[in-house]
Design a protein around this motif. Structure first.
Motif, PDB file in Angstrom:
ATOM      1  N   VAL A  16      61.431 -64.452  17.645  1.00  0.00           N
ATOM      2  CA  VAL A  16      61.984 -63.099  17.587  1.00  0.00           C
ATOM      3  C   VAL A  16      63.147 -62.947  18.568  1.00  0.00           C
ATOM      4  CG1 VAL A  16      61.493 -60.660  18.037  1.00  0.00           C
ATOM      5  CG2 VAL A  16      59.834 -62.054  16.785  1.00  0.00           C
ATOM      6  N   SER A  17      62.927 -63.372  19.797  1.00  0.00           N
ATOM      7  CA  SER A  17      63.966 -63.212  20.828  1.00  0.00           C
ATOM      8  C   SER A  17      65.176 -64.093  20.547  1.00  0.00           C
ATOM      9  CB  SER A  17      63.382 -63.538  22.205  1.00  0.00           C
ATOM     10  OG  SER A  17      62.863 -64.866  22.251  1.00  0.00           O
TER      11      SER A  17
ATOM     12  N   SER B 130      58.394 -64.666  26.438  1.00  0.00           N
ATOM     13  CA  SER B 130      57.705 -65.543  25.487  1.00  0.00           C
ATOM     14  C   SER B 130      57.367 -66.892  26.114  1.00  0.00           C
ATOM     15  CB  SER B 130      58.567 -65.744  24.235  1.00  0.00           C
ATOM     16  OG  SER B 130      59.724 -66.516  24.516  1.00  0.00           O
TER      17      SER B 130
ATOM     18  N   LEU C 298      63.014 -60.719  26.472  1.00  0.00           N
ATOM     19  CA  LEU C 298      61.874 -61.092  25.640  1.00  0.00           C
ATOM     20  C   LEU C 298      61.736 -62.602  25.528  1.00  0.00           C
ATOM     21  CD1 LEU C 298      59.589 -60.129  23.794  1.00  0.00           C
ATOM     22  CD2 LEU C 298      61.233 -60.129  21.897  1.00  0.00           C
ATOM     23  N   ASN C 299      62.865 -63.305  25.543  1.00  0.00           N
ATOM     24  CA  ASN C 299      62.860 -64.753  25.471  1.00  0.00           C
ATOM     25  C   ASN C 299      62.145 -65.367  26.678  1.00  0.00           C
ATOM     26  OD1 ASN C 299      64.904 -67.533  25.741  1.00  0.00           O
ATOM     27  ND2 ASN C 299      63.960 -67.033  23.779  1.00  0.00           N
TER      28      ASN C 299
ATOM     29  N   GLY D 117      59.172 -65.671  13.053  1.00  0.00           N
ATOM     30  CA  GLY D 117      59.612 -64.583  13.919  1.00  0.00           C
ATOM     31  C   GLY D 117      61.115 -64.440  13.961  1.00  0.00           C
TER      32      GLY D 117
ATOM     33  N   LEU E 255      57.092 -64.971  19.445  1.00  0.00           N
ATOM     34  CA  LEU E 255      58.011 -64.136  20.219  1.00  0.00           C
ATOM     35  C   LEU E 255      59.261 -64.911  20.620  1.00  0.00           C
ATOM     36  CD1 LEU E 255      55.600 -62.090  22.511  1.00  0.00           C
ATOM     37  CD2 LEU E 255      56.830 -61.331  20.471  1.00  0.00           C
ATOM     38  N   THR E 256      59.138 -66.215  20.804  1.00  0.00           N
ATOM     39  CA  THR E 256      60.325 -67.029  21.052  1.00  0.00           C
ATOM     40  C   THR E 256      61.269 -66.939  19.866  1.00  0.00           C
ATOM     41  OG1 THR E 256      59.078 -68.587  22.421  1.00  0.00           O
ATOM     42  CG2 THR E 256      61.191 -69.343  21.571  1.00  0.00           C
TER      43      THR E 256
ATOM     44  N   SER F 288      51.334 -66.869  19.521  1.00  0.00           N
ATOM     45  CA  SER F 288      51.996 -65.617  19.894  1.00  0.00           C
ATOM     46  C   SER F 288      53.278 -65.882  20.675  1.00  0.00           C
ATOM     47  CB  SER F 288      51.043 -64.751  20.737  1.00  0.00           C
ATOM     48  OG  SER F 288      49.876 -64.438  20.013  1.00  0.00           O
TER      49      SER F 288
END
Length: 400
Positions: free
Chosen positions: A124-125, A99, A95-96, A68, A121-122, A117
């Motif tokens: 990504v953020s 997550s 977002l962090n 991510g 997302l962790t 998931s």
């Protein structure tokens, strides 16, 4: 003959005057980013025993963070250059925190897909935070080291705190994540007071200079970058997993490795050769520790690997900030972090290759590779190239 680089300053109104106070307030978002990465690492053993996960599944949970993170870095860097660092960084922080809430739900229900998931997302953020936040904080405080210092502090404290909570607190797979939620909200509140740093205007007529510095960046900084995280992940993932240490010792390792890196980054001026030599010393010590099943020696190896991490990270961030054009600072920083996080796949690769040979042999091979790179790097410093050579680093990291 190589044309000497020409430094063309950005317009005076492009970026506000750097202020240490504002930079320090905003830098707490980087602490939250580092904390979110390592709080999960400290719980890998607990997930394995509590939910009956296989070794490959646990390692995959660790690696999906990077899956991510890398696309987010490559997207968020150019986006922050176009739309502004502050906007992207604060959205990434929200977002962090989200997550981490997802990981808490996964820990309560034992759902592997929720953990995957949340971990994705962790990544990504954290990637967006590293790209936009590093440039934002550097411009606010005029300190290329500050983002790395705060990220390292988050790495050091997040894992240890999560391990301690998971050892003694009730509902450990949930309560271990509470500190990061609190930290993320507090960091966002502090960062709201920091202004946008603007979008510097490209300086016309400096294409040749930018191409020259871009070549130097691809030749000296990017090849070193994967060692930044290859070193610490060996220290706090491979060593505890191979030696089957307990939760507390795993948490100590996740604190010691980046903590040593933090102290090294604050006090030592680094060169690429120095960082590689220290990494080689750490992997050599780790090989002996695994072969003899010596936990104190493994802890020493983790400390040395942490120092190698700090030296490599300091050089990478400082050199990137020095070479990058002002209007492309976020995307160049994103390229550096992207290459650095490729090193986080090291534990997964070692696990896969463990079916072919032993871990001490693999660590010895990594030691020889680091030494070879150190020799090459020292020659690059001592004998600057007189003509442009073909770049061999992956094309997707060179231009965007």
């Amino acid at each position: 003959m190589t044309t000497p680089p020409v430094t063309a300053p950005a317009p005076a109104t492009a970026v506000p005057v750097a202020t240490g106070t504002r930079g320090a307030r905003a830098a707490w978002i980087m602490l939250a980013s580092g904390w979110s990465a390592n709080q999960f690492s400290a719980l890998l053993g607990a997930y394995r025993s509590r939910f009956g996960l296989t070794e490959s599944t646990v390692t995959g949970l660790f690696a999906v963070y990077v899956v991510g993170l890398i696309p987010a870095l490559l997207i968020a860097g150019p986006l922050a250059d176009r739309r502004g660092r502050r906007r992207v960084a604060l959205a990434a922080l929200a977002l962090n925190v989200l997550s981490t809430l997802l990981l808490m739900v996964g820990g309560a229900w034992g759902g592997t897909w929720l953990l995957l998931s949340g971990r994705f997302l962790t990544g990504v953020s954290a990637g967006a935070l590293l790209a936009a936040g590093s440039a934002w904080i550097k411009e606010l405080s005029d300190s290329p080291r500050r983002p790395g210092l705060f990220v390292s502090a988050g790495f050091a404290t997040g894992g240890l705190v999560a391990a301690l909570i998971a050892q003694w607190a009730p509902w450990p797979m949930v309560t271990a994540y509470v500190p990061h939620v609190v930290l993320g909200v507090a960091a966002g509140w502090l960062a709201l007071a920091a202004p946008e740093t603007g979008r510097p205007t490209p300086v016309h007529g400096s294409e040749a200079a930018h191409e020259h510095t871009g070549h130097r960046f691809r030749r000296t900084v990017l090849p070193l970058a994967p060692w930044v995280f290859a070193a610490p992940t060996i220290g706090f993932v491979t060593l505890p997993s191979t030696l089957h240490t307990g939760l507390i010792l795993t948490g100590v390792a996740t604190a010691v490795v980046p903590g040593t890196g933090l102290l090294t980054a604050r006090r030592v001026r680094s060169t690429p050769t120095a960082g590689l030599l220290v990494v080689a010393a750490g992997t050599a010590t780790a090989a002996v520790a695994v072969a003899t099943e010596n936990e104190p020696l493994a802890l020493l190896a983790a400390i040395v690997l942490g120092a190698g991490y700090g030296l490599s990270l300091t050089y990478g961030l400082t050199r990137t900030a020095a070479l990058a054009p002002a209007h492309q600072l976020a995307r160049w920083t994103a390229r550096f972090w992207t290459a650095a996080y490729l090193g986080m796949f090291t534990p997964y690769v070692l696990t896969l290759l463990g079916h072919v040979t032993t871990t001490p042999v693999l660590l010895t091979a990594i030691t020889l590779l680091a030494l070879a790179h150190a020799v090459f790097s020292s020659r690059q410093v001592e004998r600057p190239t007189r003509r442009r050579t073909r770049d061999t680093f992956p094309q997707f990291l060179q231009k965007r």
